[in-house]
Scaffold this active site. Structure first.
Site, PDB file in Angstrom:
ATOM      1  N   SER A  82       0.754  -1.193  -0.044  1.00  0.00           N
ATOM      2  CA  SER A  82       0.024   0.032  -0.046  1.00  0.00           C
ATOM      3  C   SER A  82       0.717   1.209   0.142  1.00  0.00           C
ATOM      4  O   SER A  82       0.194   2.475  -0.077  1.00  0.00           O
ATOM      5  CB  SER A  82      -0.988  -0.133   1.111  1.00  0.00           C
ATOM      6  OG  SER A  82      -0.308   0.004   2.538  1.00  0.00           O
ATOM      7  N   THR A 196      -1.867   3.775   3.833  1.00  0.00           N
ATOM      8  CA  THR A 196      -1.121   4.943   4.084  1.00  0.00           C
ATOM      9  C   THR A 196      -0.174   4.986   5.207  1.00  0.00           C
ATOM     10  O   THR A 196      -0.688   4.583   6.389  1.00  0.00           O
ATOM     11  CB  THR A 196      -1.981   6.222   3.958  1.00  0.00           C
ATOM     12  OG1 THR A 196      -2.653   6.080   2.913  1.00  0.00           O
ATOM     13  CG2 THR A 196      -0.960   7.492   3.780  1.00  0.00           C
ATOM     14  N   THR A 214       1.694   7.236  -0.109  1.00  0.00           N
ATOM     15  CA  THR A 214       1.231   5.912  -0.302  1.00  0.00           C
ATOM     16  C   THR A 214       1.139   5.816  -1.765  1.00  0.00           C
ATOM     17  O   THR A 214       1.380   6.330  -2.512  1.00  0.00           O
ATOM     18  CB  THR A 214      -0.460   6.437   0.074  1.00  0.00           C
ATOM     19  OG1 THR A 214      -1.187   5.202  -0.064  1.00  0.00           O
ATOM     20  CG2 THR A 214      -1.059   7.522  -0.867  1.00  0.00           C
ATOM     21  N   ARG A 224      -6.429   8.662 -10.185  1.00  0.00           N
ATOM     22  CA  ARG A 224      -7.053   9.021  -9.035  1.00  0.00           C
ATOM     23  C   ARG A 224      -6.035   9.381  -7.799  1.00  0.00           C
ATOM     24  O   ARG A 224      -5.181   8.749  -7.736  1.00  0.00           O
ATOM     25  CB  ARG A 224      -7.934   7.704  -8.345  1.00  0.00           C
ATOM     26  CG  ARG A 224      -8.508   8.081  -7.025  1.00  0.00           C
ATOM     27  CD  ARG A 224      -7.600   7.407  -5.845  1.00  0.00           C
ATOM     28  NE  ARG A 224      -8.283   7.653  -4.522  1.00  0.00           N
ATOM     29  CZ  ARG A 224      -7.625   7.396  -3.271  1.00  0.00           C
ATOM     30  NH1 ARG A 224      -6.461   6.973  -3.603  1.00  0.00           N
ATOM     31  NH2 ARG A 224      -8.524   7.436  -2.410  1.00  0.00           N
ATOM     32  N   VAL A 225      -6.546  10.440  -7.371  1.00  0.00           N
ATOM     33  CA  VAL A 225      -5.691  10.744  -6.239  1.00  0.00           C
ATOM     34  C   VAL A 225      -6.166  10.995  -4.974  1.00  0.00           C
ATOM     35  O   VAL A 225      -7.440  11.459  -4.929  1.00  0.00           O
ATOM     36  CB  VAL A 225      -5.037  12.333  -6.432  1.00  0.00           C
ATOM     37  CG1 VAL A 225      -4.255  12.940  -5.299  1.00  0.00           C
ATOM     38  CG2 VAL A 225      -4.111  12.136  -7.669  1.00  0.00           C
ATOM     39  N   GLY A 226      -6.062  10.778  -3.789  1.00  0.00           N
ATOM     40  CA  GLY A 226      -6.810  10.904  -2.437  1.00  0.00           C
ATOM     41  C   GLY A 226      -6.113  11.876  -1.659  1.00  0.00           C
ATOM     42  O   GLY A 226      -5.696  12.954  -2.304  1.00  0.00           O
ATOM     43  N   THR A 247      -5.470   8.420   7.465  1.00  0.00           N
ATOM     44  CA  THR A 247      -5.516   7.017   6.719  1.00  0.00           C
ATOM     45  C   THR A 247      -6.855   6.828   6.555  1.00  0.00           C
ATOM     46  O   THR A 247      -7.598   7.142   7.392  1.00  0.00           O
ATOM     47  CB  THR A 247      -4.531   6.167   7.622  1.00  0.00           C
ATOM     48  OG1 THR A 247      -4.329   4.958   6.896  1.00  0.00           O
ATOM     49  CG2 THR A 247      -5.178   5.689   8.877  1.00  0.00           C
ATOM     50  N   GLY A 248      -7.043   6.132   5.413  1.00  0.00           N
ATOM     51  CA  GLY A 248      -8.325   5.336   5.136  1.00  0.00           C
ATOM     52  C   GLY A 248      -8.670   5.944   3.750  1.00  0.00           C
ATOM     53  O   GLY A 248      -7.807   6.090   2.915  1.00  0.00           O
ATOM     54  N   VAL A 249     -10.211   5.977   3.581  1.00  0.00           N
ATOM     55  CA  VAL A 249     -10.567   6.405   2.383  1.00  0.00           C
ATOM     56  C   VAL A 249     -10.546   7.975   2.144  1.00  0.00           C
ATOM     57  O   VAL A 249     -11.009   8.665   2.857  1.00  0.00           O
ATOM     58  CB  VAL A 249     -12.165   6.142   2.424  1.00  0.00           C
ATOM     59  CG1 VAL A 249     -12.915   6.548   0.995  1.00  0.00           C
ATOM     60  CG2 VAL A 249     -12.397   4.597   2.697  1.00  0.00           C
TER      61      VAL A 249
END
Length: 335
Positions: A82, A196, A214, A224-226, A247-249
Site C-alpha cells: 500500500s 498509507t 502512499t 485518482r488522487v486521494g 489514513t483510510g478512504v
C-alpha cells in the site's frame, strides 16, 4: 463491513492515546517536550519507520529530516502493498504514488500521480525547497525528479503483479474493498497491507513536521488522487497548534479537509484524541449511515507533545517512539 485494508490486531495493548496513567503499558512521557523528541505514525508495522526517524531525533536532529527518513522505510519495502515499491497498481496495472511533507512554519511540498520513482517523499521535499510551488503532478513531477538526478525504476513487484492479474479475472472496479488475495497471502495478524503511512514528529527544540506517502487504493481509476498528498487533507502541521495526519478512504478526508480540521480543534484547546474524534464525527454527520461502510483514522500531536488518535471503525493502530521506548496503540473508534 468495509475496511480499506485488513486491519492489524495486537494483544495486551492499551486502547489509545496519552497513557501515563495506564498501568497496562510501560510509561511514555509526553508531558515535558523540552529535550524530549517524539515520533508517531499510523499503523503498527511502522514501528520500523519510527525507529529510522528516531535515529535522527535521538541525536538532536530536526523533525523534518526525521519524518522524511522514516517514511522511506515503507516506501522501499516490497512486502508493503500500500506504500511505494510493491504497491498494488491502478486498474491499468500502473503503480502511481502520492506523498507530501510539511513543517510547522507552513513550508510544504507534494507530488501526486508520480510513477517510477522509489521515494516520492524525497521529491515532495524538493518541491518544497527548490520550487515556488506546493504540488507537482504526473509527468511534470516525474520530469522534475529526473532533472534532480533521480532514476526511473520498476515499482511493480511480482507479488503485486500476480495480485493484479487475479483481479483482472473479474475486473470488478471496487477499489474500496480489500482484494481477497491479500487476505489469503498472510498469516492472521501478520498482514503488512496496512494503508498509507502518515508520520508526525517533534524534535528536541519543539519543532514540528509531518510526512504522508502512499500508493493509493488498489486498482483505482487511472489518475485518482486521494487525501495523502493534499496539504490540509492528508497532512497539516502548524507550530502554533499541532499536527495531524490521516489514513483510510481519502475521498472522505478530502471532503472535510480532515487533518486541517483536527489541527483547528487542537488550536481551540481540545486534546489530540478528542480533536481526532470530533473530526471523525464530521464525516459521520455528512455521510450518515453510509459511514458504517467506511474507514478513516486520524492521529494528532499538540505543541506539548501530547498525542492521540481516533477512527471510524475498530482496528486502527498507531505507533509511538520516545526516549522511553516504542509502543503500539489501538485507537478508540466511533463504531
Amino acid at each position: 463491513m468495509f475496511t480499506r485494508r485488513r486491519f492489524l490486531h495486537a494483544s495486551a495493548l492499551s486502547s489509545l492515546g496519552f497513557v501515563l496513567k495506564n498501568p497496562l503499558i510501560r510509561e511514555i512521557d509526553a508531558t515535558n517536550v523540552k529535550n524530549s523528541p517524539i515520533v508517531i505514525s499510523t499503523w503498527a508495522p511502522n514501528v520500523k519507520a519510527n525507529a529510522e526517524a528516531w535515529k535522527i531525533l535521538g541525536m538532536g536532529g530536526k523533525a523534518l529530516d526525521a519524518v522524511e527518513a522514516g517514511v522511506q522505510i515503507p516506501e522501499s519495502d516490497p512486502s508493503d502493498q500500500s506504500v511505494g515499491y510493491g504497491g498494488l497498481p491502478d486498474r491499468d496495472g500502473k503503480v502511481t504514488l502520492d506523498a507530501c511533507i510539511m513543517n510547522g512554519n507552513g513550508d510544504c511540498g507534494a507530488v501526486m500521480f508520480l510513477e517510477s520513482i522509489m521515494h516520492p517523499i524525497k521529491i515532495a521535499r524538493l518541491v518544497m525547497e527548490k520550487t515556488p510551488h506546493v504540488q507537482l503532478a504526473g509527468e511534470g513531477a516525474l520530469q522534475f525528479a529526473l532533472a534532480n538526478g533521480y532514476k526511473m525504476e520498476n515499482l511493480l513487484t511480482p507479488e503485486s503483479e500476480k495480485a493484479y492479474k487475479e483481479w483482472l479475472k473479474n475486473s470488478k472496479y471496487d477499489p474500496m474493498t480489500i482484494p481477497k488475495l491479500l487476505e489469503q497471502k498472510n498469516e492472521p495478524g501478520q498482514i503488512n497491507n496496512h494503508d498509507t503511512i502518515g508520520m508526525l514528529a517533534m524534535d528536541a527544540n519543539g519543532g514540528l513536521s509531518g510526512a504522508c506517502t502512499t500508493s493509493g487504493m488498489a486498482y483505482k481509476m487511472r489518475g485518482r488522487v486521494g487525501d495523502s498528498p493534499i496539504i490540509g487533507a492528508g497532512l497539516f502541521v502548524d507550530s502554533d497548534a499541532g499536527a495531524a495526519t490521516s489514513t483510510g478512504v481519502g475521498e472522505e478526508v478530502v471532503r472535510i479537509c480532515g487533518s486541517h480540521t483536527v489541527v483547528e480543534y487542537l488550536r481551540q484547546g481540545f486534546s489530540p484524541e478528542l480533536a481526532c474524534k470530533k473530526t471523525v464525527e464530521r464525516i459521520i454527520k455528512k455521510r450518515g449511515k453510509s459511514a458504517r461502510d467506511l474507514q478513516v483514522g486520524f492521529i494528532a500531536m499538540n505543541t506539548r507533545g501530547e498525542f492521540g488518535g481516533y477512527a471510524l471503525q475498530k482496528g486502527f493502530t498507531y505507533a509511538v517512539q520516545t526516549k522511553a521506548g516504542s509502543k503500539v496503540f489501538h485507537s478508540k473508534s466511533f463504531y
